[in-house]
Design a protein around this motif. Structure first.
Motif, PDB file in Angstrom:
ATOM      1  N   LEU A  99      20.279  12.896  13.715  1.00  0.00           N
ATOM      2  CA  LEU A  99      21.059  14.099  13.101  1.00  0.00           C
ATOM      3  C   LEU A  99      20.169  15.363  13.006  1.00  0.00           C
ATOM      4  N   LEU A 100      18.734  15.071  12.210  1.00  0.00           N
ATOM      5  CA  LEU A 100      17.959  15.836  12.000  1.00  0.00           C
ATOM      6  C   LEU A 100      17.550  16.687  13.188  1.00  0.00           C
ATOM      7  N   GLN A 101      17.147  15.747  14.108  1.00  0.00           N
ATOM      8  CA  GLN A 101      16.774  16.319  15.354  1.00  0.00           C
ATOM      9  C   GLN A 101      17.517  17.474  15.943  1.00  0.00           C
ATOM     10  N   THR A 102      19.146  16.986  15.835  1.00  0.00           N
ATOM     11  CA  THR A 102      19.961  17.726  16.604  1.00  0.00           C
ATOM     12  C   THR A 102      20.183  19.066  15.694  1.00  0.00           C
ATOM     13  N   PHE A 103      20.174  18.989  14.338  1.00  0.00           N
ATOM     14  CA  PHE A 103      20.523  20.351  13.599  1.00  0.00           C
ATOM     15  C   PHE A 103      19.294  21.287  13.758  1.00  0.00           C
ATOM     16  N   ILE A 104      18.024  20.689  13.797  1.00  0.00           N
ATOM     17  CA  ILE A 104      16.771  21.530  14.106  1.00  0.00           C
ATOM     18  C   ILE A 104      17.041  22.356  15.461  1.00  0.00           C
TER      19      ILE A 104
ATOM     20  N   MET B 208      32.417  23.804  19.130  1.00  0.00           N
ATOM     21  CA  MET B 208      32.663  22.789  18.298  1.00  0.00           C
ATOM     22  C   MET B 208      31.166  22.551  17.582  1.00  0.00           C
ATOM     23  N   TYR B 209      30.014  22.667  18.649  1.00  0.00           N
ATOM     24  CA  TYR B 209      28.735  22.525  18.251  1.00  0.00           C
ATOM     25  C   TYR B 209      28.509  23.527  17.294  1.00  0.00           C
ATOM     26  N   ILE B 210      28.843  24.804  17.758  1.00  0.00           N
ATOM     27  CA  ILE B 210      28.484  26.111  16.805  1.00  0.00           C
ATOM     28  C   ILE B 210      29.150  26.006  15.474  1.00  0.00           C
ATOM     29  N   GLN B 211      30.357  25.848  15.592  1.00  0.00           N
ATOM     30  CA  GLN B 211      30.964  25.885  14.252  1.00  0.00           C
ATOM     31  C   GLN B 211      30.700  24.700  13.452  1.00  0.00           C
ATOM     32  N   ALA B 212      30.419  23.431  13.958  1.00  0.00           N
ATOM     33  CA  ALA B 212      29.700  22.395  13.108  1.00  0.00           C
ATOM     34  C   ALA B 212      28.463  22.801  12.486  1.00  0.00           C
ATOM     35  N   GLN B 213      27.381  23.385  13.365  1.00  0.00           N
ATOM     36  CA  GLN B 213      26.084  23.904  12.893  1.00  0.00           C
ATOM     37  C   GLN B 213      26.290  24.898  11.782  1.00  0.00           C
ATOM     38  N   ILE B 214      27.376  25.964  11.994  1.00  0.00           N
ATOM     39  CA  ILE B 214      27.388  26.933  10.917  1.00  0.00           C
ATOM     40  C   ILE B 214      28.094  26.304   9.604  1.00  0.00           C
ATOM     41  N   SER B 215      28.889  25.402   9.703  1.00  0.00           N
ATOM     42  CA  SER B 215      29.540  24.720   8.679  1.00  0.00           C
ATOM     43  C   SER B 215      28.441  23.953   7.837  1.00  0.00           C
ATOM     44  N   ILE B 216      27.463  23.338   8.551  1.00  0.00           N
ATOM     45  CA  ILE B 216      26.500  22.402   7.771  1.00  0.00           C
ATOM     46  C   ILE B 216      25.727  23.541   7.084  1.00  0.00           C
ATOM     47  N   ALA B 217      25.265  24.462   7.825  1.00  0.00           N
ATOM     48  CA  ALA B 217      24.165  25.237   7.399  1.00  0.00           C
ATOM     49  C   ALA B 217      24.628  26.153   6.075  1.00  0.00           C
ATOM     50  N   SER B 218      26.018  26.648   6.148  1.00  0.00           N
ATOM     51  CA  SER B 218      26.683  27.246   5.287  1.00  0.00           C
ATOM     52  C   SER B 218      26.706  26.431   4.037  1.00  0.00           C
ATOM     53  N   ALA B 219      27.221  25.492   4.043  1.00  0.00           N
ATOM     54  CA  ALA B 219      27.215  24.431   3.286  1.00  0.00           C
ATOM     55  C   ALA B 219      26.112  24.147   2.334  1.00  0.00           C
ATOM     56  N   LEU B 220      25.203  23.829   3.017  1.00  0.00           N
ATOM     57  CA  LEU B 220      23.685  23.901   2.417  1.00  0.00           C
ATOM     58  C   LEU B 220      23.114  25.127   1.617  1.00  0.00           C
TER      59      LEU B 220
ATOM     60  N   LEU C  10      19.634  22.618  17.339  1.00  0.00           N
ATOM     61  CA  LEU C  10      20.708  23.872  17.614  1.00  0.00           C
ATOM     62  C   LEU C  10      20.299  25.060  16.944  1.00  0.00           C
ATOM     63  N   PHE C  11      19.284  25.331  16.076  1.00  0.00           N
ATOM     64  CA  PHE C  11      18.502  26.490  15.849  1.00  0.00           C
ATOM     65  C   PHE C  11      17.428  27.020  17.085  1.00  0.00           C
ATOM     66  N   SER C  12      16.480  26.119  17.250  1.00  0.00           N
ATOM     67  CA  SER C  12      15.647  26.491  18.157  1.00  0.00           C
ATOM     68  C   SER C  12      15.895  26.442  19.660  1.00  0.00           C
ATOM     69  N   LYS C  13      16.572  25.591  20.007  1.00  0.00           N
ATOM     70  CA  LYS C  13      17.023  25.598  21.587  1.00  0.00           C
ATOM     71  C   LYS C  13      18.503  25.060  21.815  1.00  0.00           C
ATOM     72  N   PRO C  14      19.334  25.838  21.297  1.00  0.00           N
ATOM     73  CA  PRO C  14      21.054  25.187  21.094  1.00  0.00           C
ATOM     74  C   PRO C  14      21.542  25.054  22.699  1.00  0.00           C
ATOM     75  N   GLU C  15      20.767  25.870  23.747  1.00  0.00           N
ATOM     76  CA  GLU C  15      21.325  25.822  25.118  1.00  0.00           C
ATOM     77  C   GLU C  15      20.833  24.292  25.607  1.00  0.00           C
ATOM     78  N   ILE C  16      19.794  23.765  25.131  1.00  0.00           N
ATOM     79  CA  ILE C  16      19.220  22.360  25.341  1.00  0.00           C
ATOM     80  C   ILE C  16      20.561  21.240  24.917  1.00  0.00           C
ATOM     81  N   VAL C  17      20.702  21.449  23.660  1.00  0.00           N
ATOM     82  CA  VAL C  17      21.526  20.425  22.935  1.00  0.00           C
ATOM     83  C   VAL C  17      22.850  20.520  23.496  1.00  0.00           C
ATOM     84  N   ILE C  18      23.521  21.971  23.630  1.00  0.00           N
ATOM     85  CA  ILE C  18      24.870  21.946  24.134  1.00  0.00           C
ATOM     86  C   ILE C  18      24.989  21.648  25.732  1.00  0.00           C
TER      87      ILE C  18
END
Length: 271
Positions: A49-54, A164-176, A56-64
């Motif tokens: 999870l933490l690796q995915t979260f980080i 789905m990835y973008i919305q999820a990342q925004i939701s997690i980051a905004s919640a925090l 998606l900010f540093s290299k979203p094109e790789i994750v997605i």
């Protein structure tokens, strides 16, 4: 020994069933292995999870891009990540409503009728938050198909994964971020004004890297996005006003505004 899921015969050294892929469980259930099982299931094994979260900010094109191209083990898969985002957002709302209710208190910043209407809207959004998040995804995917009409890099289904990835990342980051800002006493209006441009910039950043666009190209397409978003908002506003008119909320706002104006006039006359 047989597999407890499909009854296939296993050897003593098998960790997974060669037939159904189920994990071989040899130990009795304890708090420790229950927590491990929960972590593996909820965080998509190996605690990525933490690796995915980080990433998606540093290299979203790789994750997605990896998920779309068939790599499913290195990062949390899109469905699990979206579910995690919904869960974290739910916890965030629970904490805010219980310990920082003033964050969503509109009574000071609005006249009474508007404050009541905003509270109703906020209550509905909180109750159906997961559904609203899911509805955003196909809408954004359609808008992306229009904006990137001349690029065939991703089909509609793949764009659903992207958002789905973008919305999820925004939701997690905004919640925090909302929790952090609530701790320092910032109001909902300030939080909202801060989050909207950040969300747009993050989405543009992800799409720039996914489509390998230059800066000018992504700026032009972002402006095109605002045009489309404006049209969508006009249509949504018309629908919302129609619903408000039918259920009486619009009349309440007008009456509250009229009453507030009369009270202000009386105060001026008294002074």
């Amino acid at each position: 020994m047989n597999c407890k899921n499909c009854q296939t015969e296993l050897s003593e050294h098998d960790d997974y069933c060669k037939s159904c892929g189920g994990k071989v469980i040899r130990n009795r259930l304890t708090i420790k292995n229950l927590f491990v099982h929960f972590s593996e299931t909820f965080f998509n094994y190996d605690n990525t999870l933490l690796q995915t979260f980080i990433s998606l900010f540093s290299k979203p094109e790789i994750v997605i891009g990896s998920y779309i191209n068939g790599t499913r083990k290195k990062y949390v898969n899109v469905v699990s990540y979206f579910a995690i985002a919904i869960t974290i957002s739910g916890f965030q709302l629970l904490i805010i409503n219980k310990y920082f209710p003033e964050v969503y208190d509109f009574s000071i910043e609005s006249m009474k009728g508007q404050a009541d209407f905003q509270k109703k809207n906020m209550a509905v959004l909180q109750e159906y938050q997961s559904i609203v998040m899911m509805l955003y995804v196909p809408l954004y995917a359609i808008m992306a198909k229009i904006i990137f009409f001349n690029l065939k890099t991703y089909n509609y289904t793949e764009l659903l994964v992207v958002f789905m990835y973008i919305q999820a990342q925004i939701s997690i980051a905004s919640a925090l971020l909302v929790l952090v800002l609530a701790l320092v006493g910032l109001s909902s209006n300030i939080i909202g004004m801060a989050m909207i441009p950040l969300m747009i910039l993050y989405a543009a950043y992800c799409l720039k890297r996914l489509y390998h666009l230059n800066l000018l190209d992504i700026i032009v397409r972002t402006l095109f996005f605002f045009v489309i978003l404006g049209i969508v908002m006009v249509i949504a506003t018309i629908i919302m006003l129609g619903v408000m008119y039918l259920n009486g909320d619009l009349q309440e706002i007008f009456e509250a505004g009229k009453k507030a104006a009369e009270e202000a006039a009386k105060k001026q006359a008294t002074n």
